[in-house]
Design a protein around this motif. Structure first.
Motif, PDB file in Angstrom:
ATOM      1  N   LYS A  41      11.092   2.310  -3.826  1.00 43.15           N
ATOM      2  CA  LYS A  41      10.131   3.023  -2.976  1.00 43.15           C
ATOM      3  C   LYS A  41       8.840   3.323  -3.732  1.00 43.15           C
ATOM      4  CE  LYS A  41      13.845   5.277  -0.446  1.00 43.15           C
ATOM      5  NZ  LYS A  41      14.593   6.534  -0.307  1.00 43.15           N
ATOM      6  N   GLY A  42       8.794   2.934  -4.999  1.00 48.97           N
ATOM      7  CA  GLY A  42       7.636   3.264  -5.823  1.00 48.97           C
ATOM      8  C   GLY A  42       7.646   4.715  -6.254  1.00 48.97           C
ATOM      9  N   LEU A  43       8.820   5.330  -6.268  1.00 46.80           N
ATOM     10  CA  LEU A  43       8.928   6.758  -6.575  1.00 46.80           C
ATOM     11  C   LEU A  43       9.589   7.037  -7.923  1.00 46.80           C
ATOM     12  CD1 LEU A  43       9.927   8.149  -3.063  1.00 46.80           C
ATOM     13  CD2 LEU A  43       7.790   8.581  -4.310  1.00 46.80           C
ATOM     14  N   ALA A  44       9.650   6.045  -8.807  1.00 50.54           N
ATOM     15  CA  ALA A  44      10.300   6.261 -10.099  1.00 50.54           C
ATOM     16  C   ALA A  44       9.654   5.416 -11.180  1.00 50.54           C
ATOM     17  CB  ALA A  44      11.789   5.936 -10.006  1.00 50.54           C
ATOM     18  N   ALA A  45       9.820   5.881 -12.404  1.00 54.64           N
ATOM     19  CA  ALA A  45       9.384   5.124 -13.579  1.00 54.64           C
ATOM     20  C   ALA A  45      10.353   5.400 -14.718  1.00 54.64           C
ATOM     21  CB  ALA A  45       7.968   5.527 -13.989  1.00 54.64           C
ATOM     22  N   ASP A  46      10.680   4.351 -15.452  1.00 55.72           N
ATOM     23  CA  ASP A  46      11.442   4.485 -16.690  1.00 55.72           C
ATOM     24  C   ASP A  46      10.423   4.411 -17.813  1.00 55.72           C
ATOM     25  OD1 ASP A  46      13.694   4.481 -15.111  1.00 55.72           O
ATOM     26  OD2 ASP A  46      14.252   2.415 -15.594  1.00 55.72           O
ATOM     27  N   ILE A  47      10.504   5.364 -18.746  1.00 59.53           N
ATOM     28  CA  ILE A  47       9.489   5.437 -19.793  1.00 59.53           C
ATOM     29  C   ILE A  47      10.115   5.612 -21.167  1.00 59.53           C
ATOM     30  CG2 ILE A  47       7.776   6.405 -18.191  1.00 59.53           C
ATOM     31  CD1 ILE A  47       8.234   9.136 -19.598  1.00 59.53           C
ATOM     32  N   ASP A  70       0.835  -1.205   0.000  1.00 61.02           N
ATOM     33  CA  ASP A  70       0.000   0.000   0.000  1.00 61.02           C
ATOM     34  C   ASP A  70       0.873   1.260   0.000  1.00 61.02           C
ATOM     35  OD1 ASP A  70      -2.301  -1.521  -0.051  1.00 61.02           O
ATOM     36  OD2 ASP A  70      -2.704  -1.312   2.097  1.00 61.02           O
ATOM     37  N   PHE A  71       1.969   1.237   0.752  1.00 61.11           N
ATOM     38  CA  PHE A  71       2.905   2.366   0.782  1.00 61.11           C
ATOM     39  C   PHE A  71       3.443   2.649  -0.617  1.00 61.11           C
ATOM     40  CE2 PHE A  71       7.433   3.561   0.909  1.00 61.11           C
ATOM     41  CZ  PHE A  71       7.345   4.799   1.531  1.00 61.11           C
ATOM     42  N   HIS A  72       3.895   1.603  -1.296  1.00 64.97           N
ATOM     43  CA  HIS A  72       4.450   1.760  -2.642  1.00 64.97           C
ATOM     44  C   HIS A  72       3.372   2.206  -3.621  1.00 64.97           C
ATOM     45  CE1 HIS A  72       7.314  -1.321  -0.911  1.00 64.97           C
ATOM     46  NE2 HIS A  72       8.073  -0.261  -1.135  1.00 64.97           N
ATOM     47  N   ARG A  73       2.163   1.696  -3.458  1.00 63.20           N
ATOM     48  CA  ARG A  73       1.061   2.090  -4.347  1.00 63.20           C
ATOM     49  C   ARG A  73       0.728   3.575  -4.180  1.00 63.20           C
ATOM     50  NH1 ARG A  73      -2.292  -2.494  -6.313  1.00 63.20           N
ATOM     51  NH2 ARG A  73      -4.103  -1.140  -6.182  1.00 63.20           N
ATOM     52  N   THR A  74       0.761   4.081  -2.963  1.00 60.17           N
ATOM     53  CA  THR A  74       0.536   5.512  -2.746  1.00 60.17           C
ATOM     54  C   THR A  74       1.601   6.319  -3.483  1.00 60.17           C
ATOM     55  OG1 THR A  74      -0.549   5.173  -0.622  1.00 60.17           O
ATOM     56  CG2 THR A  74       0.397   7.348  -1.007  1.00 60.17           C
ATOM     57  N   ASN A  75       2.848   5.887  -3.377  1.00 55.53           N
ATOM     58  CA  ASN A  75       3.934   6.584  -4.073  1.00 55.53           C
ATOM     59  C   ASN A  75       3.779   6.492  -5.587  1.00 55.53           C
ATOM     60  OD1 ASN A  75       5.065   7.331  -1.649  1.00 55.53           O
ATOM     61  ND2 ASN A  75       6.654   5.761  -1.685  1.00 55.53           N
ATOM     62  N   LEU A  76       3.394   5.332  -6.093  1.00 56.50           N
ATOM     63  CA  LEU A  76       3.197   5.175  -7.537  1.00 56.50           C
ATOM     64  C   LEU A  76       2.055   6.073  -8.026  1.00 56.50           C
ATOM     65  CD1 LEU A  76       3.635   1.317  -7.821  1.00 56.50           C
ATOM     66  CD2 LEU A  76       5.103   3.041  -8.906  1.00 56.50           C
TER      67      LEU A  76
END
Length: 168
Positions: free
Chosen positions: A94-100, A45-51
């Motif tokens: 931490k769910g705080l990044a994405a490569d696109i 849930d923590f990571h989902r909030t960050n995502l």
């Protein structure tokens, strides 16, 4: 309006609850946690909030500006991050990044960096990879607004807004 509060750069940000089961306006939980490693990669849930914050603050605005975006890496468990050789301090964990990258080749990683500047998106890092993708990261705390370029061989190089504007 129910929602969640997320701390972005020392600013408490309200993210509306989604009733459609998606992480963002254009992004699903599956695409933000997909991995080809075969390892378990389920965000808490923590990571989902960050995502959701990553979608709300970065990915959704970029999708509106640039068109269809393919997330090549979002959340990574420690095991996934270790297996792919990611940084030990990776914001992905931490769910705080994405490569696109672009779905259809309609824009380049440098176009992503330009859009981040034009839209005045608050972020920690925007890394343009010569290999054809762009890393976007947030931070809990101070967002550095750091732009870097990573050639296929060699070190990360700082980029200024002028470098990004001219594509050099």
């Amino acid at each position: 309006h129910a929602g969640e509060a997320a701390d972005s750069g020392g600013v408490l940000m309200y993210i509306p609850v989604r009733l459609d089961g998606k992480a963002g306006d254009f992004f699903t939980w599956d695409e933000l946690s997909r991995t080809g490693t075969g390892l378990k990669n389920k965000p808490s849930d923590f990571h989902r909030t960050n995502l959701r914050l990553v979608c709300h603050q970065l990915l959704d605005p970029l999708r509106r500006r640039l068109g269809p975006i393919r997330v090549t890496s979002g959340y990574r468990s420690l095991a996934v991050n270790t297996k792919i050789g990611g940084s030990r301090t990776s914001a992905h964990m931490k769910g705080l990044a994405a490569d696109i990258k672009s779905w259809a080749g309609d824009f380049t990683p440098m176009d992503v960096a330009r859009a981040v500047i034009e839209l005045d998106l608050k972020m920690d890092q925007c890394i343009v990879y010569e290999g054809g993708w762009c890393h976007l990261g947030l931070s809990i705390g101070r967002e550095r607004q750091q732009f870097l370029y990573k050639p296929t061989i060699g070190r990360y190089l700082p980029m200024s807004p002028k470098d990004i504007e001219t594509g050099t």
